[in-house]
Design a protein around this motif. Sequence first.
Motif, short mmCIF file in Angstrom:
data_model
loop_
_atom_site.label_atom_id
_atom_site.label_comp_id
_atom_site.label_asym_id
_atom_site.label_seq_id
_atom_site.Cartn_x
_atom_site.Cartn_y
_atom_site.Cartn_z
N PHE A 34 0.85 -1.20 0.00
CA PHE A 34 0.00 0.00 0.00
C PHE A 34 0.88 1.25 0.00
CE2 PHE A 34 -2.66 3.27 1.87
CZ PHE A 34 -3.94 3.00 1.41
N PHE A 35 1.93 1.21 0.82
CA PHE A 35 2.89 2.31 0.90
C PHE A 35 3.57 2.53 -0.45
CE2 PHE A 35 7.54 3.11 1.71
CZ PHE A 35 7.43 4.47 2.01
N GLU A 36 4.00 1.44 -1.08
CA GLU A 36 4.68 1.54 -2.38
C GLU A 36 3.74 2.14 -3.43
OE1 GLU A 36 7.82 0.49 -3.17
OE2 GLU A 36 8.42 -0.53 -1.33
N GLN A 37 2.47 1.77 -3.38
CA GLN A 37 1.50 2.31 -4.33
C GLN A 37 1.30 3.81 -4.11
OE1 GLN A 37 -0.26 0.97 -6.97
NE2 GLN A 37 1.13 -0.77 -6.73
N ALA A 38 1.26 4.22 -2.83
CA ALA A 38 1.07 5.64 -2.51
C ALA A 38 2.22 6.48 -3.06
CB ALA A 38 0.94 5.83 -1.01
N LEU A 39 3.42 5.93 -3.02
CA LEU A 39 4.60 6.67 -3.51
C LEU A 39 4.54 6.92 -5.01
CD1 LEU A 39 7.59 5.08 -1.55
CD2 LEU A 39 6.34 7.19 -1.07
N LYS A 40 3.75 6.12 -5.72
CA LYS A 40 3.61 6.33 -7.16
C LYS A 40 2.80 7.59 -7.45
CE LYS A 40 3.98 1.40 -8.33
NZ LYS A 40 3.29 0.22 -8.92
N PHE A 41 1.95 7.97 -6.50
CA PHE A 41 1.14 9.18 -6.66
C PHE A 41 1.86 10.42 -6.12
CE2 PHE A 41 -2.07 5.77 -6.40
CZ PHE A 41 -2.76 6.01 -7.59
N TYR A 42 2.69 10.21 -5.09
CA TYR A 42 3.43 11.34 -4.53
C TYR A 42 4.68 10.80 -3.84
CZ TYR A 42 4.48 15.67 -2.01
OH TYR A 42 5.10 16.80 -1.53
N ALA A 93 7.12 11.05 -1.57
CA ALA A 93 7.60 11.68 -0.33
C ALA A 93 7.57 10.59 0.75
CB ALA A 93 6.74 12.87 0.06
N PRO A 94 8.55 9.68 0.72
CA PRO A 94 8.52 8.49 1.57
C PRO A 94 8.30 8.75 3.06
CG PRO A 94 10.28 8.32 -0.02
CD PRO A 94 9.75 9.72 -0.13
N VAL A 95 8.98 9.74 3.62
CA VAL A 95 8.86 9.98 5.06
C VAL A 95 7.46 10.45 5.42
CG1 VAL A 95 9.67 11.37 7.00
CG2 VAL A 95 11.32 10.46 5.36
N GLU A 96 6.95 11.43 4.70
CA GLU A 96 5.61 11.97 5.00
C GLU A 96 4.53 10.92 4.74
OE1 GLU A 96 3.04 14.41 6.65
OE2 GLU A 96 5.12 15.05 6.39
N VAL A 97 4.65 10.20 3.64
CA VAL A 97 3.67 9.16 3.31
C VAL A 97 3.68 8.06 4.36
CG1 VAL A 97 3.11 7.31 1.68
CG2 VAL A 97 3.65 9.60 0.83
N SER A 98 4.88 7.64 4.77
CA SER A 98 4.98 6.57 5.77
C SER A 98 4.39 7.02 7.11
CB SER A 98 6.44 6.14 5.96
OG SER A 98 7.22 7.18 6.54
N ASN A 99 4.58 8.30 7.46
CA ASN A 99 4.02 8.80 8.71
C ASN A 99 2.50 8.81 8.67
OD1 ASN A 99 6.49 9.21 9.98
ND2 ASN A 99 6.69 11.31 9.24
#
Length: 203
Positions: free
Chosen positions: A42-50, A52-58
Motif C-alpha cells: 500500500f505504501f509503495e503504491q502511494a509513492l507512485k502518486f506522490y 515523499a517516503p517519510v511523510e507518506v509513511s508517517n
Amino acid sequence: MSGLRSQMHELPAERLARYKDTFKITPHTARILVNSKKISDFFEQALKFYSAPVEVSNWIVNELLTKINELEKSDSSKTSFNILSGSHMSPRLIASMAKLVEEKTTSRSMAREIFDTCLKTGDDPFELVKRLDTKRISNTEQIADLIKKIVSDQPHLINQSKSNPNVTNFILGLIMKETQGKADPQVSMNLIREIISQSDKQS
C-alpha cells in the motif's frame, strides 16, 4: 541463479533496509510497514502518486493504521485487507494527504480532520480544502495584526515572556484557536517572537 534471484519478490529484510537507507524512514516506522506485506505494498503504491517516503509513511503508520485498528475493533468481520481494499481508503488518498501537508496547503491538525472526512465520503482532499476554505493563512500582516491585538488585550504576556519561554506557545495557541487552525504555525511563531522583542524594547 542470478536470473532466478532477480525474478523473486523482494525479501522483507531487503525491503526494510531499502526503506531505512534509501527512503530515510526511521527504523521503527520502517519495521511497522514491513511487518505486513499488504501495508508495505500500500505504501509503495502511494509513492507512485506522490514521492515523499517519510511523510507518506508517517500518514500510514500514525493515521491510517489507527483508523484500521478502530474499524477492526468496531466490526470483527473486517480485516486490514478488505479495509485497505475499500475505495475510500486508497493509496491515492494517503499520497494526497502527504502532499497537502508538505506543500503547506493546510495545517497538520486540519489535515487530520480532512482525512477523516475523506475516509467517510471519498472526497478529494484538495477539493475539500477549497470547499471548506481551510487553506493555511500565511499572510504576515494578517497574523501580525492578530498577535498585536492579543498582546494589547493581555499586556502582561510581554513581561511574562522574559522569564517564561512558554508564553510564545500560549500566544500561538490563541492564534490557532482564533483562526481555527489555519494560521501557518512557523510564520506565526516568528512573528510572535519579533513582536514580543519589539514590545520589550519599547517598554
